[in-house]
Design an enzyme around this catalytic site. Structure first.
Site, PDB file in Angstrom:
ATOM      1  N   SER A   1      -2.087   7.379   2.340  1.00 32.31           N
ATOM      2  CA  SER A   1      -1.762   6.271   3.370  1.00 32.31           C
ATOM      3  C   SER A   1      -0.228   6.152   2.803  1.00 32.31           C
ATOM      4  O   SER A   1       0.523   7.028   3.193  1.00 32.31           O
ATOM      5  CB  SER A   1      -2.603   5.037   2.755  1.00 32.31           C
ATOM      6  OG  SER A   1      -2.617   4.366   3.566  1.00 32.31           O
TER       7      SER A   1
ATOM      8  N   LYS B   1       2.809   8.874   2.805  1.00 35.00           N
ATOM      9  CA  LYS B   1       4.156   8.818   3.282  1.00 35.00           C
ATOM     10  C   LYS B   1       5.215   9.239   2.486  1.00 35.00           C
ATOM     11  O   LYS B   1       6.169  10.092   2.446  1.00 35.00           O
ATOM     12  CB  LYS B   1       4.680   7.425   3.880  1.00 35.00           C
ATOM     13  CG  LYS B   1       3.691   6.624   4.782  1.00 35.00           C
ATOM     14  CD  LYS B   1       4.189   5.213   5.454  1.00 35.00           C
ATOM     15  CE  LYS B   1       3.122   4.487   5.738  1.00 35.00           C
ATOM     16  NZ  LYS B   1       2.518   4.639   7.066  1.00 35.00           N
TER      17      LYS B   1
ATOM     18  N   GLN C   1      -0.295   2.716  14.746  1.00 35.27           N
ATOM     19  CA  GLN C   1       0.613   1.908  13.967  1.00 35.27           C
ATOM     20  C   GLN C   1       2.017   2.056  14.625  1.00 35.27           C
ATOM     21  O   GLN C   1       2.702   2.944  14.558  1.00 35.27           O
ATOM     22  CB  GLN C   1       0.799   1.924  12.515  1.00 35.27           C
ATOM     23  CG  GLN C   1       1.835   0.986  11.946  1.00 35.27           C
ATOM     24  CD  GLN C   1       1.785   0.940  10.472  1.00 35.27           C
ATOM     25  OE1 GLN C   1       1.650   1.811   9.736  1.00 35.27           O
ATOM     26  NE2 GLN C   1       2.308  -0.195   9.875  1.00 35.27           N
TER      27      GLN C   1
ATOM     28  N   GLU D   1       6.686  -3.672   8.523  1.00 35.85           N
ATOM     29  CA  GLU D   1       5.690  -4.235   7.335  1.00 35.85           C
ATOM     30  C   GLU D   1       5.933  -3.992   6.131  1.00 35.85           C
ATOM     31  O   GLU D   1       5.893  -4.905   5.229  1.00 35.85           O
ATOM     32  CB  GLU D   1       4.435  -3.202   7.485  1.00 35.85           C
ATOM     33  CG  GLU D   1       3.418  -3.438   6.313  1.00 35.85           C
ATOM     34  CD  GLU D   1       2.056  -2.683   6.626  1.00 35.85           C
ATOM     35  OE1 GLU D   1       1.591  -2.267   7.818  1.00 35.85           O
ATOM     36  OE2 GLU D   1       1.291  -2.574   5.688  1.00 35.85           O
TER      37      GLU D   1
ATOM     38  N   TRP E   1      -5.103   3.863  14.064  1.00 40.94           N
ATOM     39  CA  TRP E   1      -4.044   3.233  13.350  1.00 40.94           C
ATOM     40  C   TRP E   1      -3.036   4.248  12.475  1.00 40.94           C
ATOM     41  O   TRP E   1      -2.150   4.260  12.392  1.00 40.94           O
ATOM     42  CB  TRP E   1      -4.379   2.348  12.499  1.00 40.94           C
ATOM     43  CG  TRP E   1      -3.292   1.677  11.700  1.00 40.94           C
ATOM     44  CD1 TRP E   1      -2.773   1.400  10.319  1.00 40.94           C
ATOM     45  CD2 TRP E   1      -2.395   0.516  12.239  1.00 40.94           C
ATOM     46  NE1 TRP E   1      -1.629   0.677  10.235  1.00 40.94           N
ATOM     47  CE2 TRP E   1      -1.791  -0.222  11.244  1.00 40.94           C
ATOM     48  CE3 TRP E   1      -2.456  -0.187  13.581  1.00 40.94           C
ATOM     49  CZ2 TRP E   1      -0.592  -1.194  11.598  1.00 40.94           C
ATOM     50  CZ3 TRP E   1      -1.529  -1.089  13.853  1.00 40.94           C
ATOM     51  CH2 TRP E   1      -0.642  -1.566  12.942  1.00 40.94           C
TER      52      TRP E   1
ATOM     53  N   HIS F   1     -10.924   5.348   5.227  1.00 41.44           N
ATOM     54  CA  HIS F   1      -9.734   5.449   4.954  1.00 41.44           C
ATOM     55  C   HIS F   1      -9.385   5.685   3.291  1.00 41.44           C
ATOM     56  O   HIS F   1      -9.824   5.196   2.449  1.00 41.44           O
ATOM     57  CB  HIS F   1      -8.661   4.060   5.171  1.00 41.44           C
ATOM     58  CG  HIS F   1      -7.093   4.312   5.163  1.00 41.44           C
ATOM     59  ND1 HIS F   1      -6.407   5.315   5.561  1.00 41.44           N
ATOM     60  CD2 HIS F   1      -6.074   3.627   4.389  1.00 41.44           C
ATOM     61  CE1 HIS F   1      -5.247   5.689   5.098  1.00 41.44           C
ATOM     62  NE2 HIS F   1      -5.081   4.258   4.582  1.00 41.44           N
TER      63      HIS F   1
HETATM   64  C1  MCU Z   1      -1.343   4.556   6.429  1.00 36.86           C
HETATM   65  O1  MCU Z   1      -0.605   3.627   5.705  1.00 36.86           O
HETATM   66  C2  MCU Z   1      -0.629   2.283   5.280  1.00 36.86           C
HETATM   67  C3  MCU Z   1      -0.252   1.638   6.940  1.00 36.86           C
HETATM   68  O2  MCU Z   1       0.962   2.280   7.292  1.00 36.86           O
HETATM   69  C4  MCU Z   1      -0.231   0.269   6.923  1.00 36.86           C
HETATM   70  O3  MCU Z   1      -0.120  -0.295   8.066  1.00 36.86           O
HETATM   71  C5  MCU Z   1      -1.533  -0.276   6.249  1.00 36.86           C
HETATM   72  O4  MCU Z   1      -0.994  -1.747   5.933  1.00 36.86           O
HETATM   73  O5  MCU Z   1      -1.486   0.252   4.772  1.00 36.86           O
HETATM   74  C6  MCU Z   1      -1.915   1.716   4.913  1.00 36.86           C
HETATM   75  C7  MCU Z   1      -1.962   1.905   3.496  1.00 36.86           C
HETATM   76  O6  MCU Z   1      -1.220   2.090   2.725  1.00 36.86           O
HETATM   77  O7  MCU Z   1      -3.216   1.822   3.139  1.00 36.86           O
HETATM   78  C8  MCU Z   1      -3.699   2.011   1.861  1.00 36.86           C
END
Ligand code: MCU
Length: 433
Positions: free
Chosen positions: A229, A233, A271, A279, A323, A360
Protein backbone atom coordinates in the site's frame (compact mmCIF):
# COMPACT_ATOMS: atom_id res chain seq x y z
CA UNK A 1 48.32 -36.25 -42.03
CA UNK A 2 45.62 -35.84 -39.35
CA UNK A 3 46.34 -38.42 -36.64
CA UNK A 4 43.88 -39.51 -33.99
CA UNK A 5 45.75 -37.49 -31.32
CA UNK A 6 45.55 -34.41 -33.54
CA UNK A 7 41.82 -34.95 -33.80
CA UNK A 8 41.51 -35.31 -30.06
CA UNK A 9 43.46 -32.09 -29.52
CA UNK A 10 41.17 -30.27 -31.94
CA UNK A 11 38.05 -31.58 -30.19
CA UNK A 12 39.43 -30.63 -26.76
CA UNK A 13 40.31 -27.14 -27.99
CA UNK A 14 36.87 -26.76 -29.54
CA UNK A 15 35.17 -27.83 -26.30
CA UNK A 16 37.33 -25.41 -24.33
CA UNK A 17 36.21 -22.55 -26.57
CA UNK A 18 32.53 -23.59 -26.27
CA UNK A 19 32.82 -23.77 -22.47
CA UNK A 20 34.58 -20.42 -22.30
CA UNK A 21 31.87 -18.77 -24.41
CA UNK A 22 29.15 -20.39 -22.31
CA UNK A 23 30.95 -19.23 -19.17
CA UNK A 24 30.97 -15.66 -20.42
CA UNK A 25 27.27 -15.93 -21.28
CA UNK A 26 26.47 -17.21 -17.80
CA UNK A 27 28.62 -14.52 -16.20
CA UNK A 28 26.82 -11.90 -18.25
CA UNK A 29 23.36 -13.15 -17.26
CA UNK A 30 24.40 -13.25 -13.63
CA UNK A 31 25.95 -9.81 -13.70
CA UNK A 32 22.85 -8.43 -15.39
CA UNK A 33 20.75 -9.50 -12.45
CA UNK A 34 23.27 -8.28 -9.92
CA UNK A 35 22.82 -5.12 -7.96
CA UNK A 36 25.38 -2.36 -8.40
CA UNK A 37 27.97 -1.78 -5.72
CA UNK A 38 26.85 1.84 -5.39
CA UNK A 39 23.62 3.66 -4.67
CA UNK A 40 23.75 5.43 -8.05
CA UNK A 41 26.21 4.38 -10.73
CA UNK A 42 25.36 7.27 -13.05
CA UNK A 43 26.63 10.23 -11.04
CA UNK A 44 29.22 10.95 -13.76
CA UNK A 45 26.63 11.04 -16.55
CA UNK A 46 25.87 14.29 -18.33
CA UNK A 47 22.27 15.06 -17.41
CA UNK A 48 20.78 17.95 -19.36
CA UNK A 49 18.87 20.26 -17.09
CA UNK A 50 15.82 20.63 -19.34
CA UNK A 51 13.08 18.05 -18.89
CA UNK A 52 10.41 20.65 -19.53
CA UNK A 53 6.75 19.70 -19.58
CA UNK A 54 5.61 17.95 -22.76
CA UNK A 55 2.19 17.19 -24.21
CA UNK A 56 1.65 13.51 -24.82
CA UNK A 57 -1.19 11.36 -23.65
CA UNK A 58 1.01 8.37 -24.59
CA UNK A 59 3.87 7.12 -22.44
CA UNK A 60 7.19 8.85 -23.15
CA UNK A 61 9.71 6.71 -25.04
CA UNK A 62 12.06 5.33 -22.37
CA UNK A 63 14.81 4.84 -24.95
CA UNK A 64 14.82 8.46 -26.19
CA UNK A 65 17.37 10.73 -24.58
CA UNK A 66 16.46 14.22 -23.45
CA UNK A 67 18.61 15.53 -26.32
CA UNK A 68 16.35 13.75 -28.82
CA UNK A 69 18.18 10.69 -30.17
CA UNK A 70 17.47 7.14 -29.07
CA UNK A 71 20.01 4.96 -27.32
CA UNK A 72 21.51 2.20 -29.47
CA UNK A 73 23.54 0.02 -27.11
CA UNK A 74 22.94 -1.69 -23.79
CA UNK A 75 25.78 0.30 -22.27
CA UNK A 76 23.92 3.53 -23.14
CA UNK A 77 21.23 2.59 -20.63
CA UNK A 78 23.41 3.59 -17.66
CA UNK A 79 23.34 7.27 -18.55
CA UNK A 80 19.80 7.20 -19.95
CA UNK A 81 18.77 5.90 -16.52
CA UNK A 82 20.55 8.86 -14.95
CA UNK A 83 18.38 11.19 -17.06
CA UNK A 84 15.23 9.37 -15.98
CA UNK A 85 16.31 9.58 -12.36
CA UNK A 86 16.74 13.32 -12.70
CA UNK A 87 13.30 13.73 -14.33
CA UNK A 88 11.69 11.51 -11.70
CA UNK A 89 13.14 13.62 -8.91
CA UNK A 90 12.41 16.95 -10.52
CA UNK A 91 8.80 16.32 -11.53
CA UNK A 92 7.47 13.51 -9.35
CA UNK A 93 9.33 12.66 -6.15
CA UNK A 94 11.52 15.62 -5.30
CA UNK A 95 15.25 15.42 -4.79
CA UNK A 96 16.77 12.41 -3.06
CA UNK A 97 20.19 13.60 -1.89
CA UNK A 98 23.10 11.16 -1.94
CA UNK A 99 25.05 9.92 1.06
CA UNK A 100 25.41 12.68 3.67
CA UNK A 101 28.79 13.79 5.00
CA UNK A 102 28.58 11.42 7.95
CA UNK A 103 26.66 8.17 8.30
CA UNK A 104 27.51 5.96 11.25
CA UNK A 105 25.68 3.24 13.11
CA UNK A 106 25.59 -0.32 14.30
CA UNK A 107 24.28 -3.67 13.13
CA UNK A 108 23.40 -6.39 15.60
CA UNK A 109 21.37 -9.56 15.36
CA UNK A 110 18.34 -7.63 16.62
CA UNK A 111 18.66 -4.13 15.23
CA UNK A 112 20.32 -1.42 13.18
CA UNK A 113 20.96 2.13 14.34
CA UNK A 114 21.61 4.95 11.91
CA UNK A 115 23.17 8.32 12.77
CA UNK A 116 23.41 10.94 10.08
CA UNK A 117 25.08 14.35 10.11
CA UNK A 118 25.22 16.89 7.32
CA UNK A 119 25.84 20.63 7.17
CA UNK A 120 25.79 20.98 10.93
CA UNK A 121 22.51 19.10 11.41
CA UNK A 122 22.08 15.58 12.68
CA UNK A 123 19.41 12.93 13.06
CA UNK A 124 19.09 9.29 14.09
CA UNK A 125 16.68 6.44 13.50
CA UNK A 126 16.70 2.69 13.88
CA UNK A 127 15.28 -0.49 12.41
CA UNK A 128 14.76 -3.91 13.94
CA UNK A 129 16.31 -7.10 12.59
CA UNK A 130 15.02 -10.66 12.65
CA UNK A 131 17.48 -13.28 11.49
CA UNK A 132 16.54 -16.55 9.82
CA UNK A 133 17.94 -19.78 11.18
CA UNK A 134 21.40 -20.81 10.04
CA UNK A 135 24.73 -19.06 9.97
CA UNK A 136 25.26 -15.62 8.53
CA UNK A 137 26.07 -13.30 6.99
CA UNK A 138 22.54 -13.26 5.60
CA UNK A 139 20.88 -11.53 2.69
CA UNK A 140 18.12 -9.24 3.95
CA UNK A 141 14.79 -7.83 2.90
CA UNK A 142 13.94 -4.35 4.13
CA UNK A 143 10.24 -4.41 5.01
CA UNK A 144 8.64 -0.98 5.10
CA UNK A 145 5.82 -0.45 7.57
CA UNK A 146 4.07 -3.09 9.53
CA UNK A 147 1.74 -4.83 7.08
CA UNK A 148 1.57 -6.71 3.81
CA UNK A 149 4.64 -8.84 3.53
CA UNK A 150 4.65 -12.04 5.50
CA UNK A 151 7.96 -11.89 7.32
CA UNK A 152 7.89 -15.62 8.19
CA UNK A 153 7.74 -16.40 4.45
CA UNK A 154 10.83 -14.27 3.91
CA UNK A 155 12.81 -15.76 6.79
CA UNK A 156 11.93 -19.30 5.78
CA UNK A 157 14.05 -18.79 2.65
CA UNK A 158 17.15 -17.95 4.69
CA UNK A 159 16.98 -14.16 4.36
CA UNK A 160 16.80 -11.77 7.30
CA UNK A 161 14.06 -9.18 7.73
CA UNK A 162 14.91 -5.55 8.47
CA UNK A 163 11.73 -3.88 9.74
CA UNK A 164 11.98 -0.24 8.80
CA UNK A 165 9.45 2.31 9.98
CA UNK A 166 9.62 4.99 7.28
CA UNK A 167 7.51 7.37 9.36
CA UNK A 168 10.56 8.01 11.56
CA UNK A 169 12.30 9.41 8.48
CA UNK A 170 9.32 11.17 6.86
CA UNK A 171 6.26 11.59 9.03
CA UNK A 172 2.72 11.53 7.67
CA UNK A 173 0.04 14.01 8.70
CA UNK A 174 2.17 17.11 8.32
CA UNK A 175 1.58 20.02 5.96
CA UNK A 176 3.99 20.32 3.03
CA UNK A 177 5.42 23.48 4.55
CA UNK A 178 6.36 21.75 7.79
CA UNK A 179 7.54 18.25 6.98
CA UNK A 180 9.00 16.24 9.84
CA UNK A 181 11.21 13.21 10.47
CA UNK A 182 14.92 12.42 10.24
CA UNK A 183 15.16 13.40 6.58
CA UNK A 184 13.62 16.81 7.18
CA UNK A 185 15.70 17.39 10.32
CA UNK A 186 18.68 17.28 7.96
CA UNK A 187 17.29 18.90 4.81
CA UNK A 188 14.73 21.26 6.36
CA UNK A 189 11.00 21.20 7.11
CA UNK A 190 10.28 23.14 3.92
CA UNK A 191 12.23 20.75 1.68
CA UNK A 192 10.21 20.13 -1.49
CA UNK A 193 11.13 16.43 -1.39
CA UNK A 194 8.13 14.18 -0.79
CA UNK A 195 7.89 11.43 1.78
CA UNK A 196 8.55 8.59 -0.68
CA UNK A 197 11.96 9.99 -1.65
CA UNK A 198 12.66 10.70 2.03
CA UNK A 199 11.79 7.10 2.90
CA UNK A 200 14.04 5.92 0.06
CA UNK A 201 16.87 8.07 1.42
CA UNK A 202 16.40 6.46 4.86
CA UNK A 203 16.59 2.95 3.39
CA UNK A 204 19.80 3.92 1.58
CA UNK A 205 21.32 5.06 4.87
CA UNK A 206 20.40 1.68 6.42
CA UNK A 207 22.29 0.02 3.56
CA UNK A 208 25.26 2.38 4.17
CA UNK A 209 25.43 1.21 7.77
CA UNK A 210 25.17 -2.46 6.76
CA UNK A 211 27.96 -1.89 4.23
CA UNK A 212 30.17 -0.21 6.83
CA UNK A 213 29.50 -2.96 9.37
CA UNK A 214 31.81 -5.28 7.47
CA UNK A 215 29.09 -7.77 6.66
CA UNK A 216 29.44 -10.30 9.47
CA UNK A 217 25.68 -10.38 10.17
CA UNK A 218 23.99 -8.95 7.07
CA UNK A 219 25.18 -8.76 3.48
CA UNK A 220 24.87 -5.33 1.85
CA UNK A 221 25.27 -6.94 -1.57
CA UNK A 222 22.11 -9.04 -1.24
CA UNK A 223 19.36 -6.63 -0.22
CA UNK A 224 15.71 -6.66 -1.14
CA UNK A 225 12.82 -4.37 -0.29
CA UNK A 226 9.07 -4.77 0.08
CA UNK A 227 6.03 -3.10 1.57
CA UNK A 228 2.28 -2.88 0.92
CA UNK A 229 0.00 0.00 0.00
CA UNK A 230 1.58 3.34 0.95
CA UNK A 231 4.63 1.28 1.90
CA UNK A 232 4.37 -0.38 -1.52
CA UNK A 233 4.76 3.12 -3.00
CA UNK A 234 7.75 3.47 -0.68
CA UNK A 235 9.27 0.08 -1.56
CA UNK A 236 9.03 0.94 -5.25
CA UNK A 237 10.86 4.25 -4.66
CA UNK A 238 13.51 2.54 -2.51
CA UNK A 239 14.32 0.01 -5.25
CA UNK A 240 14.22 2.54 -8.07
CA UNK A 241 16.57 4.99 -6.38
CA UNK A 242 19.19 2.67 -4.88
CA UNK A 243 21.00 0.32 -7.24
CA UNK A 244 22.37 -1.68 -4.32
CA UNK A 245 18.86 -3.14 -3.97
CA UNK A 246 18.94 -6.46 -5.83
CA UNK A 247 15.21 -7.21 -5.52
CA UNK A 248 12.27 -4.79 -5.36
CA UNK A 249 8.82 -6.14 -4.39
CA UNK A 250 6.09 -3.48 -4.18
CA UNK A 251 2.67 -4.75 -3.11
CA UNK A 252 -0.67 -3.07 -3.98
CA UNK A 253 1.02 0.31 -4.29
CA UNK A 254 -1.73 2.22 -6.13
CA UNK A 255 -1.54 5.88 -7.22
CA UNK A 256 1.93 7.35 -6.59
CA UNK A 257 3.27 3.80 -6.72
CA UNK A 258 3.72 1.59 -9.77
CA UNK A 259 0.61 2.55 -11.86
CA UNK A 260 1.19 4.88 -14.80
CA UNK A 261 0.20 8.39 -13.80
CA UNK A 262 -1.32 9.01 -17.25
CA UNK A 263 -3.64 6.04 -16.80
CA UNK A 264 -5.17 7.03 -13.48
CA UNK A 265 -7.65 9.73 -14.59
CA UNK A 266 -9.23 7.26 -17.02
CA UNK A 267 -9.28 4.25 -14.69
CA UNK A 268 -12.65 4.04 -13.04
CA UNK A 269 -12.48 4.32 -9.24
CA UNK A 270 -8.69 4.71 -9.10
CA UNK A 271 -7.31 7.05 -6.44
CA UNK A 272 -7.14 10.41 -8.27
CA UNK A 273 -3.77 12.08 -8.67
CA UNK A 274 -4.96 15.07 -6.65
CA UNK A 275 -5.78 12.69 -3.81
CA UNK A 276 -2.46 10.84 -4.06
CA UNK A 277 -0.77 14.24 -3.97
CA UNK A 278 -2.95 15.65 -1.21
CA UNK A 279 -3.73 12.76 1.16
CA UNK A 280 -0.13 12.80 2.40
CA UNK A 281 2.93 14.63 1.07
CA UNK A 282 4.08 11.37 -0.54
CA UNK A 283 5.11 12.99 -3.82
CA UNK A 284 7.34 16.01 -4.23
CA UNK A 285 5.83 19.50 -4.12
CA UNK A 286 6.57 19.93 -7.86
CA UNK A 287 3.98 17.27 -8.70
CA UNK A 288 1.21 19.78 -7.91
CA UNK A 289 1.65 21.09 -11.48
CA UNK A 290 0.64 17.71 -12.88
CA UNK A 291 -2.28 16.44 -10.80
CA UNK A 292 -4.72 17.81 -13.40
CA UNK A 293 -2.68 17.04 -16.50
CA UNK A 294 -0.33 14.07 -16.27
CA UNK A 295 0.00 14.20 -20.09
CA UNK A 296 2.44 17.02 -19.66
CA UNK A 297 4.80 15.01 -17.46
CA UNK A 298 8.12 14.39 -19.27
CA UNK A 299 8.23 11.01 -17.50
CA UNK A 300 5.88 8.30 -16.29
CA UNK A 301 6.20 5.40 -13.89
CA UNK A 302 7.03 2.82 -16.58
CA UNK A 303 10.39 4.61 -16.59
CA UNK A 304 10.63 4.27 -12.82
CA UNK A 305 10.05 0.54 -13.38
CA UNK A 306 12.87 0.77 -15.93
CA UNK A 307 15.15 2.45 -13.37
CA UNK A 308 15.07 -0.85 -11.51
CA UNK A 309 16.22 -2.78 -14.61
CA UNK A 310 18.06 -5.10 -14.94
CA UNK A 311 17.71 -5.84 -11.22
CA UNK A 312 14.99 -8.11 -9.86
CA UNK A 313 11.47 -6.67 -9.73
CA UNK A 314 8.34 -8.47 -8.54
CA UNK A 315 5.24 -6.27 -8.73
CA UNK A 316 2.19 -7.55 -6.85
CA UNK A 317 -1.22 -5.94 -7.36
CA UNK A 318 -4.82 -6.39 -6.26
CA UNK A 319 -7.39 -6.12 -9.07
CA UNK A 320 -10.41 -6.34 -6.72
CA UNK A 321 -10.20 -2.79 -5.34
CA UNK A 322 -10.65 -0.08 -7.98
CA UNK A 323 -8.84 2.50 -5.80
CA UNK A 324 -5.58 0.55 -6.30
CA UNK A 325 -5.39 1.30 -10.04
CA UNK A 326 -4.20 -2.18 -11.02
CA UNK A 327 -5.00 -1.63 -14.70
CA UNK A 328 -2.58 1.31 -14.82
CA UNK A 329 -0.18 -0.81 -12.78
CA UNK A 330 -0.17 -3.53 -15.42
CA UNK A 331 0.62 -0.97 -18.14
CA UNK A 332 3.55 0.40 -16.12
CA UNK A 333 4.97 -3.11 -15.73
CA UNK A 334 4.38 -4.06 -19.38
CA UNK A 335 6.00 -0.88 -20.68
CA UNK A 336 8.88 -1.06 -18.20
CA UNK A 337 9.41 -4.70 -19.18
CA UNK A 338 10.26 -3.48 -22.68
CA UNK A 339 13.41 -1.93 -21.21
CA UNK A 340 14.20 -5.15 -19.35
CA UNK A 341 13.84 -7.06 -22.64
CA UNK A 342 16.00 -4.62 -24.57
CA UNK A 343 18.70 -5.09 -21.92
CA UNK A 344 18.44 -8.88 -22.24
CA UNK A 345 16.96 -9.13 -18.75
CA UNK A 346 13.32 -9.95 -19.50
CA UNK A 347 13.57 -12.82 -17.02
CA UNK A 348 14.09 -10.39 -14.15
CA UNK A 349 10.64 -8.80 -14.03
CA UNK A 350 7.45 -10.40 -12.76
CA UNK A 351 3.97 -8.87 -12.47
CA UNK A 352 1.20 -10.69 -10.63
CA UNK A 353 -2.36 -9.45 -10.13
CA UNK A 354 -4.12 -12.76 -10.62
CA UNK A 355 -5.22 -13.26 -6.99
CA UNK A 356 -8.52 -14.34 -5.48
CA UNK A 357 -8.73 -12.62 -2.09
CA UNK A 358 -9.88 -9.01 -2.46
CA UNK A 359 -8.68 -7.87 0.99
CA UNK A 360 -6.12 -5.09 0.80
CA UNK A 361 -2.65 -6.24 1.89
CA UNK A 362 -3.88 -9.73 2.69
CA UNK A 363 -1.38 -12.51 3.18
CA UNK A 364 -1.88 -14.38 -0.11
CA UNK A 365 -1.07 -17.99 -0.81
CA UNK A 366 -0.64 -17.21 -4.55
CA UNK A 367 2.37 -14.98 -3.87
CA UNK A 368 4.13 -17.14 -1.31
CA UNK A 369 5.99 -19.39 -3.76
CA UNK A 370 6.98 -16.69 -6.26
CA UNK A 371 8.10 -14.46 -3.38
CA UNK A 372 10.38 -17.18 -2.08
CA UNK A 373 11.60 -17.97 -5.60
CA UNK A 374 12.50 -14.32 -6.14
CA UNK A 375 14.46 -14.21 -2.90
CA UNK A 376 16.23 -17.42 -3.89
CA UNK A 377 17.07 -16.10 -7.34
CA UNK A 378 18.15 -12.55 -6.55
CA UNK A 379 19.34 -12.62 -2.94
CA UNK A 380 20.46 -16.15 -2.13
CA UNK A 381 21.53 -16.85 -5.74
CA UNK A 382 20.28 -20.41 -5.52
CA UNK A 383 17.40 -20.27 -8.01
CA UNK A 384 16.59 -19.13 -11.50
CA UNK A 385 12.80 -18.99 -11.71
CA UNK A 386 11.56 -17.37 -14.91
CA UNK A 387 10.01 -13.91 -14.95
CA UNK A 388 6.23 -14.09 -15.47
CA UNK A 389 3.25 -11.86 -16.19
CA UNK A 390 0.08 -13.07 -14.47
CA UNK A 391 -2.32 -10.24 -15.20
CA UNK A 392 -5.86 -10.59 -13.89
CA UNK A 393 -8.49 -10.21 -16.62
CA UNK A 394 -10.32 -7.89 -14.20
CA UNK A 395 -7.70 -5.18 -14.66
CA UNK A 396 -5.65 -5.93 -17.75
CA UNK A 397 -4.15 -2.89 -19.42
CA UNK A 398 -3.26 -2.81 -23.11
CA UNK A 399 0.25 -1.52 -23.73
CA UNK A 400 -0.43 -0.87 -27.44
CA UNK A 401 -2.93 1.84 -26.48
CA UNK A 402 -0.30 3.61 -24.44
CA UNK A 403 2.80 3.76 -26.58
CA UNK A 404 3.79 5.11 -29.94
CA UNK A 405 7.38 3.83 -29.76
CA UNK A 406 8.80 0.42 -30.46
CA UNK A 407 11.46 -1.44 -28.55
CA UNK A 408 14.88 -1.18 -30.17
CA UNK A 409 17.40 -3.98 -30.49
CA UNK A 410 20.26 -2.68 -28.41
CA UNK A 411 23.77 -3.74 -29.35
CA UNK A 412 26.05 -5.36 -26.81
CA UNK A 413 29.16 -3.30 -27.32
CA UNK A 414 29.84 0.25 -26.29
CA UNK A 415 28.32 2.94 -28.45
CA UNK A 416 30.38 4.06 -31.37
CA UNK A 417 31.85 7.36 -30.23
CA UNK A 418 30.61 10.32 -32.26
CA UNK A 419 33.09 11.26 -35.00
CA UNK A 420 35.73 13.53 -33.60
CA UNK A 421 35.92 16.73 -35.54
CA UNK A 422 38.93 16.70 -37.83
CA UNK A 423 41.20 19.74 -37.85
CA UNK A 424 40.51 21.67 -41.05
CA UNK A 425 42.86 20.60 -43.79
CA UNK A 426 45.32 23.27 -44.73
CA UNK A 427 44.24 24.74 -48.04
CA UNK A 428 46.85 24.34 -50.78
CA UNK A 429 49.08 27.40 -50.98
CA UNK A 430 47.76 29.85 -53.45
CA UNK A 431 50.21 31.01 -55.94
CA UNK A 432 50.96 34.66 -55.37
CA UNK A 433 49.83 36.85 -58.19
C1 MCU B 1 -2.70 2.18 -1.60
O1 MCU B 1 -2.15 2.95 -0.57
C2 MCU B 1 -2.89 3.82 0.23
C3 MCU B 1 -3.83 4.70 -0.56
O2 MCU B 1 -3.07 5.42 -1.52
C4 MCU B 1 -4.55 5.64 0.36
O3 MCU B 1 -5.50 6.41 -0.33
C5 MCU B 1 -5.23 4.93 1.49
O4 MCU B 1 -5.68 5.86 2.43
O5 MCU B 1 -4.32 4.11 2.13
C6 MCU B 1 -3.68 3.12 1.36
C7 MCU B 1 -2.85 2.40 2.36
O6 MCU B 1 -1.72 2.74 2.62
O7 MCU B 1 -3.51 1.45 3.03
C8 MCU B 1 -2.89 0.78 4.06
Amino acid sequence: MLTRSHLRAVVVAFLAVVLAVAGVAVARTTSLAAAAAVEDDGTDCPVPGSGSPIASSRLPDPFRKVAGTRITSKSDWRCRRAEIKELAERHVYGDKPGKPASVTGTVSSSGITVNVAHNGRSASFSASVQLPSGTGPFPAVIVLGGFGADTATIRATGAAVISYDPLAVGREGTPRTNKQGAFYSIYGATSSTGLLAAWAWGASRIIDVVEQSGGSILRADAMGVTGCSRYGKGAFAVGAFDQRIALTMPIESGSAGVPILRGIPGESGAQPLSSAYGEQPWLGDAFSAYTGNPSSLPIDTHEVVAMVAPRGLFVMENPHIDWLAARSGSVAALAGAEVYKALGAGENITYWSDVSDGTHCASRSEWRTPLQQHIQKFLLKTGNAAGTFRISSRKAGNLAEWRDWQTPTLTDGPTTPPPTSQPPTTPPPTTPP
